[in-house]
Enzyme design. Structure first.
Site, PDB file in Angstrom:
ATOM      1  CB  ALA A   1      25.550  20.786  10.765  1.00 17.52           C
TER       2      ALA A   1
ATOM      3  CB  ILE B   1      14.991  20.109  24.557  1.00 16.74           C
ATOM      4  CG1 ILE B   1      15.790  18.803  24.693  1.00 16.74           C
ATOM      5  CG2 ILE B   1      13.603  19.816  23.968  1.00 16.74           C
ATOM      6  CD1 ILE B   1      15.132  17.778  25.623  1.00 16.74           C
TER       7      ILE B   1
ATOM      8  NE  ARG C   1      18.062  14.127  25.813  1.00 12.29           N
ATOM      9  CZ  ARG C   1      16.971  14.434  25.079  1.00 12.29           C
ATOM     10  NH1 ARG C   1      15.795  13.939  25.417  1.00 12.29           N
ATOM     11  NH2 ARG C   1      17.078  15.235  24.044  1.00 12.29           N
TER      12      ARG C   1
ATOM     13  CE1 TYR D   1      11.999  13.430  29.447  1.00 12.60           C
ATOM     14  CE2 TYR D   1      13.322  14.868  28.037  1.00 12.60           C
ATOM     15  CZ  TYR D   1      12.250  14.004  28.204  1.00 12.60           C
ATOM     16  OH  TYR D   1      11.427  13.707  27.143  1.00 12.60           O
TER      17      TYR D   1
ATOM     18  CG  HIS E   1       9.864  19.341  19.731  1.00 11.47           C
ATOM     19  ND1 HIS E   1      10.551  18.486  18.910  1.00 11.47           N
ATOM     20  CD2 HIS E   1       8.669  19.554  19.137  1.00 11.47           C
ATOM     21  CE1 HIS E   1       9.795  18.194  17.871  1.00 11.47           C
ATOM     22  NE2 HIS E   1       8.646  18.838  17.973  1.00 11.47           N
TER      23      HIS E   1
HETATM   24  N1  APR Z   1      25.380  17.294  10.308  1.00 11.18           N
HETATM   25  C1  APR Z   1      24.182  17.396   9.671  1.00 11.18           C
HETATM   26  N2  APR Z   1      23.155  16.520   9.851  1.00 11.18           N
HETATM   27  C2  APR Z   1      23.370  15.503  10.705  1.00 11.18           C
HETATM   28  C3  APR Z   1      24.591  15.324  11.399  1.00 11.18           C
HETATM   29  C4  APR Z   1      25.613  16.283  11.172  1.00 11.18           C
HETATM   30  N3  APR Z   1      26.806  16.186  11.783  1.00 11.18           N
HETATM   31  N4  APR Z   1      24.483  14.207  12.163  1.00 11.18           N
HETATM   32  C5  APR Z   1      23.248  13.714  11.949  1.00 11.18           C
HETATM   33  N5  APR Z   1      22.577  14.478  11.064  1.00 11.18           N
HETATM   34  C6  APR Z   1      21.215  14.308  10.571  1.00 11.18           C
HETATM   35  C7  APR Z   1      20.788  12.861  10.419  1.00 11.18           C
HETATM   36  O1  APR Z   1      21.125  12.387   9.115  1.00 11.18           O
HETATM   37  C8  APR Z   1      19.271  12.943  10.600  1.00 11.18           C
HETATM   38  O2  APR Z   1      18.620  13.149   9.350  1.00 11.18           O
HETATM   39  O3  APR Z   1      20.342  14.856  11.536  1.00 11.18           O
HETATM   40  C9  APR Z   1      19.077  14.182  11.476  1.00 11.18           C
HETATM   41  C10 APR Z   1      18.646  13.856  12.890  1.00 11.18           C
HETATM   42  O4  APR Z   1      17.376  13.249  12.811  1.00 11.18           O
HETATM   43  P1  APR Z   1      16.691  12.739  14.155  1.00 11.18           P
HETATM   44  O5  APR Z   1      17.672  11.956  14.958  1.00 11.18           O
HETATM   45  O6  APR Z   1      15.401  12.098  13.753  1.00 11.18           O
HETATM   46  O7  APR Z   1      16.408  14.067  14.990  1.00 11.18           O
HETATM   47  P2  APR Z   1      15.254  15.128  14.734  1.00 11.18           P
HETATM   48  O8  APR Z   1      14.873  15.172  13.292  1.00 11.18           O
HETATM   49  O9  APR Z   1      15.688  16.388  15.377  1.00 11.18           O
HETATM   50  O10 APR Z   1      14.022  14.500  15.578  1.00 11.18           O
HETATM   51  C11 APR Z   1      12.846  15.277  15.654  1.00 11.18           C
HETATM   52  O11 APR Z   1      11.926  13.665  17.172  1.00 11.18           O
HETATM   53  O12 APR Z   1      12.223  12.263  18.951  1.00 11.18           O
HETATM   54  C12 APR Z   1      11.730  13.475  18.580  1.00 11.18           C
HETATM   55  O13 APR Z   1      11.450  15.303  19.978  1.00 11.18           O
HETATM   56  C13 APR Z   1      12.427  14.594  19.291  1.00 11.18           C
HETATM   57  O14 APR Z   1      12.886  16.817  18.466  1.00 11.18           O
HETATM   58  C14 APR Z   1      13.020  15.431  18.179  1.00 11.18           C
HETATM   59  C15 APR Z   1      12.177  15.038  16.977  1.00 11.18           C
END
Ligand code: APR
Length: 240
Positions: free
Chosen positions: A224, A96, A60, A57, A112
């Site tokens: 995004a 976070i 990060r 952490y 989270h």
């Molecule tokens: N624009 C839009 N979407 C995007 C982009 C972008 N530039 N880059 C990546 N993504 C999408 C990916 O396609 C994916 O579906 O964002 C998503 C990220 O997914 P994860 O990496 O699984 O992250 P998240 O869904 O936030 O994870 C949820 O998992 O590990 C735990 O606590 C952690 O809060 C986290 C939780």
């Protein structure tokens, strides 16, 4: 269909911060591609190797406060929506980082936890902590040493603000899910709950279809920083 009105709940995940330079978790270059969840993101990991978890952490946190990571056009668009929408706009983020706040959003719930906060396991005090964490640090309130942990929700722990989130979900007329893969519950289950009630329009804005893609009434795919400002413009101009 009449233009959308009423309260909006927006769930965000790591994808909304990707273009600000922060890694996601499950993309090919994501955090879980190089680090095991069991080693850094569970209470057992912290029990077994607190220094290793602090190190994870700290790296990060240093990245987030280092100056090169700024809110992007998607964060800023959600803040613009909150400022100009006649009813409530609530951001429920799994992230976070503090990019929603730095992008101008004020109504944000970090389900989270927050990387820039620390919690004392002796007295429960939560305080802002932008610096490195280490084993021997003293709590500023109870002055007990060695009991500070990241104020982050680990796997197996309950997310924060769930009552407020459930209430907001039950009262919204629009639910947006942005930048999340829909892998982690309870966040991944929000859309199913909303669809069951049938009061709100649901839309997923993501780079690619998430695990729950089939549950959304609407979907837009792309970066995004492109699709979120466009969607907000359409909402604010009554074209949705
Ligand atoms: N624009 C839009 N979407 C995007 C982009 C972008 N530039 N880059 C990546 N993504 C999408 C990916 O396609 C994916 O579906 O964002 C998503 C990220 O997914 P994860 O990496 O699984 O992250 P998240 O869904 O936030 O994870 C949820 O998992 O590990 C735990 O606590 C952690 O809060 C986290 C939780």
């Amino acid at each position: 269909m009449r233009p959308i009105s009423g309260n909006i709940v927006i769930l965000t995940g790591a994808g909304i911060s990707k273009e600000s330079g922060l890694s996601t978790f499950r993309d090919d270059d994501g955090i879980w591609a190089t680090v095991r969840i069991e080693d850094v993101a569970t209470p057992e990991a912290f029990q077994r190797d607190p220094e290793g978890v602090h190190e994870f952490y700290n790296a990060r946190r240093q990245r987030l406060v280092g100056g090169g990571v700024l809110p992007n056009a998607a964060h800023q668009a959600l803040a613009r929506l909150e400022r100009n929408w006649p009813e409530d706009v609530l951001v429920v983020t799994q992230n976070i980082d503090d990019l929603h706040e730095r992008g101008g959003s004020e109504n944000v719930l970090h389900m989270h936890g927050e990387l820039l906060k620390v919690r004392c396991m002796a007295c429960g005090e939560v305080e802002v902590w932008p610096d490195d964490l280490a084993l021997d640090l003293v709590c500023k309130r109870c002055h007990v040493a060695g009991r500070l942990r990241p104020h982050v929700v680990w796997f197996g722990e309950m997310p924060f603000f769930m009552d407020a989130i459930e209430r907001a979900l039950s009262e919204c007329t629009l639910f947006l899910s942005i930048g999340t893969s829909g892998n982690v519950y309870p966040a991944a289950g929000f859309v199913a709950g909303i669809e069951r009630v049938g009061r709100a329009h649901t839309a997923e804005l993501n780079m690619e279809p998430s695990q729950g893609a089939s549950l959304f009434a609407e979907a837009r795919y792309g970066s995004a920083t492109e699709i979120v400002p466009a969607y907000v413009d359409e909402l604010l101009s009554g074209r949705l």
